[in-house]
Structures are given as C-alpha cells and as structure tokens.
Write a protein that holds these residues in place. Structure first.
Motif, PDB file in Angstrom:
ATOM      1  N   MET A 297       0.957  -1.135   0.051  1.00 12.63           N
ATOM      2  CA  MET A 297       0.032  -0.176   0.087  1.00 12.63           C
ATOM      3  C   MET A 297       0.968   1.262   0.083  1.00 12.63           C
ATOM      4  O   MET A 297       0.595   2.339  -0.788  1.00 12.63           O
ATOM      5  CB  MET A 297      -1.021  -0.114   1.292  1.00 12.63           C
ATOM      6  N   GLN A 298       1.854   1.201   0.844  1.00 12.14           N
ATOM      7  CA  GLN A 298       2.613   2.366   0.764  1.00 12.14           C
ATOM      8  C   GLN A 298       3.425   2.644  -0.388  1.00 12.14           C
ATOM      9  O   GLN A 298       3.611   3.710  -0.750  1.00 12.14           O
ATOM     10  CB  GLN A 298       3.722   2.141   2.030  1.00 12.14           C
ATOM     11  N   GLN A 299       3.782   1.532  -0.885  1.00 13.70           N
ATOM     12  CA  GLN A 299       4.672   1.666  -2.362  1.00 13.70           C
ATOM     13  C   GLN A 299       3.631   2.161  -3.455  1.00 13.70           C
ATOM     14  O   GLN A 299       3.848   3.079  -4.208  1.00 13.70           O
ATOM     15  CB  GLN A 299       5.068   0.406  -2.625  1.00 13.70           C
ATOM     16  N   GLU A 300       2.409   1.806  -3.477  1.00 13.01           N
ATOM     17  CA  GLU A 300       1.404   2.333  -4.163  1.00 13.01           C
ATOM     18  C   GLU A 300       1.329   3.807  -4.041  1.00 13.01           C
ATOM     19  O   GLU A 300       1.001   4.502  -5.055  1.00 13.01           O
ATOM     20  CB  GLU A 300       0.091   1.707  -4.441  1.00 13.01           C
ATOM     21  N   ILE A 301       1.165   4.326  -2.936  1.00 15.03           N
ATOM     22  CA  ILE A 301       1.066   5.909  -2.573  1.00 15.03           C
ATOM     23  C   ILE A 301       2.391   6.619  -3.095  1.00 15.03           C
ATOM     24  O   ILE A 301       2.224   7.482  -3.688  1.00 15.03           O
ATOM     25  CB  ILE A 301       0.732   5.829  -1.127  1.00 15.03           C
ATOM     26  N   ASP A 302       3.223   5.882  -3.009  1.00 11.70           N
ATOM     27  CA  ASP A 302       4.649   6.436  -3.295  1.00 11.70           C
ATOM     28  C   ASP A 302       4.878   6.593  -4.676  1.00 11.70           C
ATOM     29  O   ASP A 302       5.222   7.522  -5.465  1.00 11.70           O
ATOM     30  CB  ASP A 302       5.862   5.581  -2.618  1.00 11.70           C
ATOM     31  N   ARG A 303       4.294   5.632  -5.347  1.00 12.53           N
ATOM     32  CA  ARG A 303       4.507   5.544  -6.821  1.00 12.53           C
ATOM     33  C   ARG A 303       3.586   6.671  -7.635  1.00 12.53           C
ATOM     34  O   ARG A 303       3.761   7.541  -8.443  1.00 12.53           O
ATOM     35  CB  ARG A 303       3.942   4.410  -7.375  1.00 12.53           C
ATOM     36  N   LYS A 304       2.403   6.999  -6.897  1.00  8.13           N
ATOM     37  CA  LYS A 304       1.299   7.803  -7.334  1.00  8.13           C
ATOM     38  C   LYS A 304       1.828   9.169  -7.191  1.00  8.13           C
ATOM     39  O   LYS A 304       1.665  10.041  -7.745  1.00  8.13           O
ATOM     40  CB  LYS A 304       0.209   7.657  -6.914  1.00  8.13           C
ATOM     41  N   LEU A 305       2.513   9.540  -6.098  1.00  5.29           N
ATOM     42  CA  LEU A 305       3.141  10.592  -5.708  1.00  5.29           C
ATOM     43  C   LEU A 305       4.373  11.054  -6.447  1.00  5.29           C
ATOM     44  O   LEU A 305       4.235  12.439  -7.021  1.00  5.29           O
ATOM     45  CB  LEU A 305       3.592  10.859  -4.265  1.00  5.29           C
ATOM     46  N   GLN A 306       5.010  10.030  -7.007  1.00  4.36           N
ATOM     47  CA  GLN A 306       5.900  10.320  -7.988  1.00  4.36           C
ATOM     48  C   GLN A 306       5.639  10.733  -9.268  1.00  4.36           C
ATOM     49  O   GLN A 306       5.938  11.353  -9.818  1.00  4.36           O
ATOM     50  CB  GLN A 306       7.132   9.099  -7.843  1.00  4.36           C
ATOM     51  N   GLU A 307       4.403  10.100  -9.617  1.00  2.00           N
ATOM     52  CA  GLU A 307       3.728  10.442 -11.053  1.00  2.00           C
ATOM     53  C   GLU A 307       3.532  11.543 -10.889  1.00  2.00           C
ATOM     54  O   GLU A 307       3.729  12.472 -12.139  1.00  2.00           O
ATOM     55  CB  GLU A 307       2.780   9.294 -11.374  1.00  2.00           C
ATOM     56  N   GLN A 308       2.666  12.196 -10.141  1.00  2.00           N
ATOM     57  CA  GLN A 308       2.292  13.561  -9.764  1.00  2.00           C
ATOM     58  C   GLN A 308       3.302  14.431  -9.765  1.00  2.00           C
ATOM     59  O   GLN A 308       3.381  15.766 -10.400  1.00  2.00           O
ATOM     60  CB  GLN A 308       1.396  13.656  -8.541  1.00  2.00           C
ATOM     61  N   LEU A 309       4.435  14.058  -8.963  1.00  2.00           N
ATOM     62  CA  LEU A 309       5.419  14.966  -8.911  1.00  2.00           C
ATOM     63  C   LEU A 309       6.118  15.208 -10.191  1.00  2.00           C
ATOM     64  O   LEU A 309       6.634  16.459 -10.840  1.00  2.00           O
ATOM     65  CB  LEU A 309       6.475  14.433  -8.077  1.00  2.00           C
ATOM     66  N   VAL A 310       6.550  14.243 -10.869  1.00  2.00           N
ATOM     67  CA  VAL A 310       7.211  14.272 -12.255  1.00  2.00           C
ATOM     68  C   VAL A 310       5.888  15.033 -13.340  1.00  2.00           C
ATOM     69  O   VAL A 310       6.710  15.817 -14.039  1.00  2.00           O
ATOM     70  CB  VAL A 310       7.198  12.794 -12.914  1.00  2.00           C
ATOM     71  N   ALA A 311       5.008  14.844 -13.539  1.00  2.00           N
ATOM     72  CA  ALA A 311       4.019  15.616 -14.044  1.00  2.00           C
ATOM     73  C   ALA A 311       3.932  16.959 -13.921  1.00  2.00           C
ATOM     74  O   ALA A 311       4.069  17.959 -14.793  1.00  2.00           O
ATOM     75  CB  ALA A 311       2.648  15.125 -14.111  1.00  2.00           C
TER      76      ALA A 311
ATOM     77  N   GLU B  34      13.204   7.390  -1.177  1.00  2.00           N
ATOM     78  CA  GLU B  34      14.546   8.450  -1.124  1.00  2.00           C
ATOM     79  C   GLU B  34      14.328   8.790  -2.633  1.00  2.00           C
ATOM     80  O   GLU B  34      14.750  10.091  -2.818  1.00  2.00           O
ATOM     81  CB  GLU B  34      15.623   7.285  -1.137  1.00  2.00           C
ATOM     82  N   SER B  35      13.774   7.929  -3.474  1.00  2.00           N
ATOM     83  CA  SER B  35      13.361   8.514  -4.988  1.00  2.00           C
ATOM     84  C   SER B  35      12.352   9.671  -4.928  1.00  2.00           C
ATOM     85  O   SER B  35      12.552  10.650  -5.676  1.00  2.00           O
ATOM     86  CB  SER B  35      13.165   7.567  -5.833  1.00  2.00           C
ATOM     87  N   LEU B  36      11.414   9.545  -4.101  1.00  2.00           N
ATOM     88  CA  LEU B  36      10.494  10.517  -4.024  1.00  2.00           C
ATOM     89  C   LEU B  36      10.991  11.853  -3.351  1.00  2.00           C
ATOM     90  O   LEU B  36      10.933  13.109  -3.699  1.00  2.00           O
ATOM     91  CB  LEU B  36       9.379  10.302  -3.121  1.00  2.00           C
ATOM     92  N   VAL B  37      11.851  11.725  -2.147  1.00  2.00           N
ATOM     93  CA  VAL B  37      12.658  12.833  -1.828  1.00  2.00           C
ATOM     94  C   VAL B  37      13.518  13.561  -2.689  1.00  2.00           C
ATOM     95  O   VAL B  37      13.512  14.616  -2.751  1.00  2.00           O
ATOM     96  CB  VAL B  37      13.540  12.361  -0.548  1.00  2.00           C
ATOM     97  N   GLN B  38      14.296  12.655  -3.719  1.00  2.00           N
ATOM     98  CA  GLN B  38      15.229  13.040  -4.631  1.00  2.00           C
ATOM     99  C   GLN B  38      14.417  14.085  -5.652  1.00  2.00           C
ATOM    100  O   GLN B  38      14.763  15.328  -6.059  1.00  2.00           O
ATOM    101  CB  GLN B  38      15.902  12.067  -5.515  1.00  2.00           C
TER     102      GLN B  38
END
Length: 104
Positions: free
Chosen positions: A1-15, A54-58
């Motif tokens: 679940m945590q990884q899914e949230i992280d992935r969605k946040l990363q996608e939003q951040l990249v966009a 860490e990737s989200l923080v970067q």
C-alpha cells in the motif's frame, strides 16, 4: 500500500515538474502560477506521507530547485514590467506637460 502511494506521488511530481519546466521555458507566467498551485497541493499530500522513499525525496529536491528558478524568473519579469511601467509613466508626464503649456 505504501509503495502504491509513493508511486502515485512520484507520477504526480514528475508531471508537475514537466509542466513547470515547460511553462518556464515558454515564459508562460500564467501557467507558472497554475503550476505553483499544483506544487502546493503536491506538498500538502507529501506532508501526509510519513515515510517517503528516497527517490520521492530526490524528485522533491529537483522540483524545489526548478521552482526556485521559476520564482527567480518571475521576479526578473516583474522587475522588467516595473521598469516598463515607470518609463510609460515618465512619457505620460512629458505629454501632460505639453498639454499644460499649450493651455497657457
């Protein structure tokens, strides 16, 4: 679940990052303002995410640097506008002086 949230946040951040980079390159100040709202929304979501990867923080740091560049560019643009308006005001004062002299 945590990884899914992280992935969605990363996608939003990249966009969001890509939108901001595009708007900055085009000097589209209105779009930069819109993206700024999205950055705020994203940061609020990030605040609720207790343990970001860490990737989200970067990615956040990269966005922060780009956002800083956009802010600097907006400050520069505002200064250019201020100077233009000041010049126009000086011209208007000159024209007004002619009108006053002609009335005498």
């Amino acid at each position: 679940m945590q990884q899914e949230i992280d992935r969605k946040l990363q996608e939003q951040l990249v966009a969001t990052y890509l939108k901001l980079a595009e708007a900055l390159a085009a000097q589209d100040w209105e779009e930069i303002g819109k993206v700024n709202v999205q950055v705020n929304e994203w940061l609020l979501k990030m605040e609720q995410h207790k343990e970001p990867s860490e990737s989200l923080v970067q990615l956040k740091r990269q966005l922060q640097r780009l956002h800083g560049s956009a802010l600097d560019a907006c400050v520069d643009e505002c200064e250019k506008l201020r100077k233009t308006l000041l010049t126009q005001l000086e011209y208007a004062e000159g024209r007004s002086a002619y009108t006053r002299v002609d009335m005498l």
